[in-house]
Design a protein around this motif. Sequence first.
Motif, mmCIF file in Angstrom:
data_model
loop_
_atom_site.group_PDB
_atom_site.id
_atom_site.type_symbol
_atom_site.label_atom_id
_atom_site.label_comp_id
_atom_site.label_asym_id
_atom_site.label_seq_id
_atom_site.Cartn_x
_atom_site.Cartn_y
_atom_site.Cartn_z
ATOM 1 N N GLU A 25 0.812 -1.217 0.000
ATOM 2 C CA GLU A 25 0.000 0.000 0.000
ATOM 3 C C GLU A 25 0.849 1.272 0.000
ATOM 4 O O GLU A 25 0.319 2.354 -0.217
ATOM 5 C CB GLU A 25 -0.987 -0.021 1.163
ATOM 6 C CG GLU A 25 -2.077 -1.066 0.932
ATOM 7 C CD GLU A 25 -3.152 -1.084 1.990
ATOM 8 O OE1 GLU A 25 -4.225 -1.659 1.712
ATOM 9 O OE2 GLU A 25 -2.935 -0.564 3.101
ATOM 10 N N VAL A 30 -1.042 1.893 -6.038
ATOM 11 C CA VAL A 30 -1.758 0.768 -5.442
ATOM 12 C C VAL A 30 -2.974 1.300 -4.699
ATOM 13 O O VAL A 30 -2.848 2.142 -3.814
ATOM 14 C CB VAL A 30 -0.850 -0.038 -4.477
ATOM 15 C CG1 VAL A 30 -1.671 -1.072 -3.714
ATOM 16 C CG2 VAL A 30 0.261 -0.723 -5.251
ATOM 17 N N ASP A 31 -4.146 0.813 -5.088
ATOM 18 C CA ASP A 31 -5.391 1.249 -4.471
ATOM 19 C C ASP A 31 -5.713 0.402 -3.251
ATOM 20 O O ASP A 31 -6.128 0.919 -2.221
ATOM 21 C CB ASP A 31 -6.534 1.171 -5.490
ATOM 22 C CG ASP A 31 -7.826 1.737 -4.940
ATOM 23 O OD1 ASP A 31 -7.812 2.903 -4.503
ATOM 24 O OD2 ASP A 31 -8.833 1.003 -4.926
ATOM 25 N N TYR A 46 -4.567 -1.947 -8.649
ATOM 26 C CA TYR A 46 -3.594 -0.886 -8.872
ATOM 27 C C TYR A 46 -3.793 -0.231 -10.228
ATOM 28 O O TYR A 46 -4.447 -0.788 -11.111
ATOM 29 C CB TYR A 46 -2.162 -1.430 -8.744
ATOM 30 C CG TYR A 46 -1.785 -2.426 -9.810
ATOM 31 C CD1 TYR A 46 -2.178 -3.746 -9.731
ATOM 32 C CD2 TYR A 46 -1.040 -2.026 -10.922
ATOM 33 C CE1 TYR A 46 -1.842 -4.655 -10.721
ATOM 34 C CE2 TYR A 46 -0.685 -2.935 -11.910
ATOM 35 C CZ TYR A 46 -1.093 -4.246 -11.798
ATOM 36 O OH TYR A 46 -0.762 -5.146 -12.774
ATOM 37 N N THR A 51 2.000 1.777 -11.820
ATOM 38 C CA THR A 51 2.689 0.666 -11.171
ATOM 39 C C THR A 51 2.747 -0.538 -12.091
ATOM 40 O O THR A 51 1.787 -0.818 -12.804
ATOM 41 C CB THR A 51 1.942 0.274 -9.873
ATOM 42 O OG1 THR A 51 1.806 1.434 -9.068
ATOM 43 C CG2 THR A 51 2.687 -0.790 -9.101
#
Length: 69
Positions: A25, A30-31, A46, A51
């Motif tokens: 994270e 990155v969600d 992501y 990324t």
Amino acid sequence: MQTEVIKIKGMTCMGCVNSVKSVLEKIPGVDSADVSLEQKQVTIQYDAATTKPNQLKDAIEGAGFEVVN
């Protein structure tokens, strides 16, 4: 958003789960990182423009775990 499922070897406790979640994270783009100790895998949401999958795998290995796939 892109989804990546990565199998992880070496996780034995919730501390391991939190370590993997924490390092993932912190990566820009990155969600979310949903780590499963039982399934020994992480599902990552992501932004593929920000990324790359190798960054995710490198972060997991950098935290001391082995990426299986």
